[in-house]
Design a protein around this motif. Structure first.
Motif, PDB file in Angstrom:
ATOM      1  N   PHE A   7       0.871  -1.174   0.000  1.00 54.22           N
ATOM      2  CA  PHE A   7       0.000   0.000   0.000  1.00 54.22           C
ATOM      3  C   PHE A   7       0.909   1.225   0.000  1.00 54.22           C
ATOM      4  O   PHE A   7       1.767   1.353   0.879  1.00 54.22           O
ATOM      5  CB  PHE A   7      -0.869   0.060   1.255  1.00 54.22           C
ATOM      6  CG  PHE A   7      -1.920  -1.006   1.377  1.00 54.22           C
ATOM      7  CD1 PHE A   7      -1.887  -2.169   0.630  1.00 54.22           C
ATOM      8  CD2 PHE A   7      -2.958  -0.837   2.270  1.00 54.22           C
ATOM      9  CE1 PHE A   7      -2.857  -3.147   0.761  1.00 54.22           C
ATOM     10  CE2 PHE A   7      -3.942  -1.800   2.418  1.00 54.22           C
ATOM     11  CZ  PHE A   7      -3.893  -2.960   1.662  1.00 54.22           C
ATOM     12  N   LEU A  33      -1.286  -1.185  -4.210  1.00 53.17           N
ATOM     13  CA  LEU A  33      -2.447  -0.324  -4.000  1.00 53.17           C
ATOM     14  C   LEU A  33      -1.954   1.109  -3.840  1.00 53.17           C
ATOM     15  O   LEU A  33      -1.131   1.392  -2.968  1.00 53.17           O
ATOM     16  CB  LEU A  33      -3.209  -0.746  -2.746  1.00 53.17           C
ATOM     17  CG  LEU A  33      -4.345  -1.755  -2.908  1.00 53.17           C
ATOM     18  CD1 LEU A  33      -4.787  -2.263  -1.548  1.00 53.17           C
ATOM     19  CD2 LEU A  33      -5.518  -1.116  -3.627  1.00 53.17           C
ATOM     20  N   ASP A  35      -2.963   5.225  -3.340  1.00 56.84           N
ATOM     21  CA  ASP A  35      -4.032   6.165  -3.025  1.00 56.84           C
ATOM     22  C   ASP A  35      -3.917   7.395  -3.921  1.00 56.84           C
ATOM     23  O   ASP A  35      -3.081   7.455  -4.831  1.00 56.84           O
ATOM     24  CB  ASP A  35      -4.044   6.523  -1.536  1.00 56.84           C
ATOM     25  CG  ASP A  35      -2.911   7.451  -1.129  1.00 56.84           C
ATOM     26  OD1 ASP A  35      -2.082   7.823  -1.987  1.00 56.84           O
ATOM     27  OD2 ASP A  35      -2.847   7.808   0.064  1.00 56.84           O
ATOM     28  N   GLY A  58      -8.841   7.447  -1.359  1.00 56.85           N
ATOM     29  CA  GLY A  58      -9.044   7.177   0.054  1.00 56.85           C
ATOM     30  C   GLY A  58      -9.901   8.199   0.769  1.00 56.85           C
ATOM     31  O   GLY A  58     -10.186   8.052   1.958  1.00 56.85           O
ATOM     32  N   VAL A  68     -10.216  -1.996  -0.614  1.00 58.51           N
ATOM     33  CA  VAL A  68      -8.957  -2.541  -0.110  1.00 58.51           C
ATOM     34  C   VAL A  68      -9.133  -3.988   0.341  1.00 58.51           C
ATOM     35  O   VAL A  68      -8.316  -4.858   0.024  1.00 58.51           O
ATOM     36  CB  VAL A  68      -8.428  -1.666   1.044  1.00 58.51           C
ATOM     37  CG1 VAL A  68      -7.317  -2.377   1.793  1.00 58.51           C
ATOM     38  CG2 VAL A  68      -7.930  -0.333   0.513  1.00 58.51           C
ATOM     39  N   CYS A  72      -7.284  -7.380  -1.307  1.00 58.61           N
ATOM     40  CA  CYS A  72      -6.450  -8.250  -0.473  1.00 58.61           C
ATOM     41  C   CYS A  72      -6.987  -9.676  -0.434  1.00 58.61           C
ATOM     42  O   CYS A  72      -6.213 -10.643  -0.477  1.00 58.61           O
ATOM     43  CB  CYS A  72      -6.349  -7.680   0.938  1.00 58.61           C
ATOM     44  SG  CYS A  72      -5.372  -6.163   1.042  1.00 58.61           S
ATOM     45  N   ILE A  88      -6.199   1.546   8.674  1.00 52.91           N
ATOM     46  CA  ILE A  88      -6.686   0.280   8.135  1.00 52.91           C
ATOM     47  C   ILE A  88      -7.916  -0.186   8.914  1.00 52.91           C
ATOM     48  O   ILE A  88      -7.946  -0.143  10.144  1.00 52.91           O
ATOM     49  CB  ILE A  88      -5.581  -0.791   8.200  1.00 52.91           C
ATOM     50  CG1 ILE A  88      -4.390  -0.363   7.346  1.00 52.91           C
ATOM     51  CG2 ILE A  88      -6.102  -2.143   7.728  1.00 52.91           C
ATOM     52  CD1 ILE A  88      -4.718  -0.149   5.887  1.00 52.91           C
TER      53      ILE A  88
END
Length: 223
Positions: A7, A33, A35, A58, A68, A72, A88
């Motif tokens: 991330f 990932l 943002d 985000g 997210v 995952c 998170i």
């Protein structure tokens, strides 16, 4: 083969370093990932290496959490590395227990939260550093895995001290991923993390790194 999900918010130099340095350990990126703050050049970096890449905004919290978690669960990485400023969701942490690590730019437990390096410098501390810790629901409160530090010089700002700290952080970041892949990370009865058979005698980085890397600062990356 050990797979890591990344991330990223910002330039993504630690991510790029890990991709280029950890192949020899059979450690590969599962996905990236990004943002809304992440450098767009990372998409090209991933494209030429066939790394799945996802960009999300985000600022919409509900969409962010759902997206997210979906990514995952689809890729099911062995480890997730965070270098961004989003909190998170607890469900992700529950689905990947002790498999989500965060990079924080301070010597925890001091200076939790955002802008940690600049806040530390304003207090007049003599050492600043970075911490890699396991992510938990409480912000920057998870068990510490490794820390790196540099002494503060008179008149330094976040840019100058950050330039000196980054090579240590880069090495520590790569090494921590290797330790997790090697299954050498142990947690004692008090919840503290130790690396089996590692040395804790080095002043600048603890535990002492065992690997060597080619620093991302020495590489010419795609624009």
């Amino acid at each position: 083969m050990y797979q890591v999900g990344y991330f990223v918010s910002g330039r993504g130099r630690l991510f790029q370093s890990a991709v280029q340095n950890l192949k020899k350990f059979e450690i590969f990126p599962a996905f990236l990932l990004m943002d809304e703050k992440a450098d767009q050049s990372l998409e090209q970096f991933c494209s030429v290496r066939e790394i799945p890449v996802y960009r999300f905004d985000g600022r919409n919290r509900n969409q962010f959490d759902h997206f997210v978690l979906e990514v995952c669960l689809e890729h099911n990485p062995d480890l997730i590395m965070l270098t961004f400023d989003k909190i998170i969701h607890p469900e992700l942490l529950a689905r990947f227990p002790r498999r989500v690590l965060n990079v924080h730019m301070a010597l925890l437990p001091a200076f939790k939260g955002l802008n940690a390096l600049s806040r530390a410098l304003k207090t007049g501390v003599r050492f600043v550093g970075a911490t890699i810790h396991e992510a938990v629901e409480q912000v920057d409160a998870g068990a510490i895995v490794a820390q790196a530090q540099v002494a503060v010089r008179p008149g330094e700002d976040t840019d100058s001290v950050g330039q000196r700290l980054f090579p240590l952080l880069e090495l520590m970041y790569n090494q921590v991923i290797v330790w997790y892949a090697q299954k050498r990370v142990e947690c004692d009865a008090a919840g503290r993390i130790w690396i089996r058979d590692a040395s804790y005698g080095e002043l600048s980085i603890s535990p002492t790194p065992e690997i060597s890397i080619r620093s991302i600062l020495n590489d010419i990356l795609p624009p």
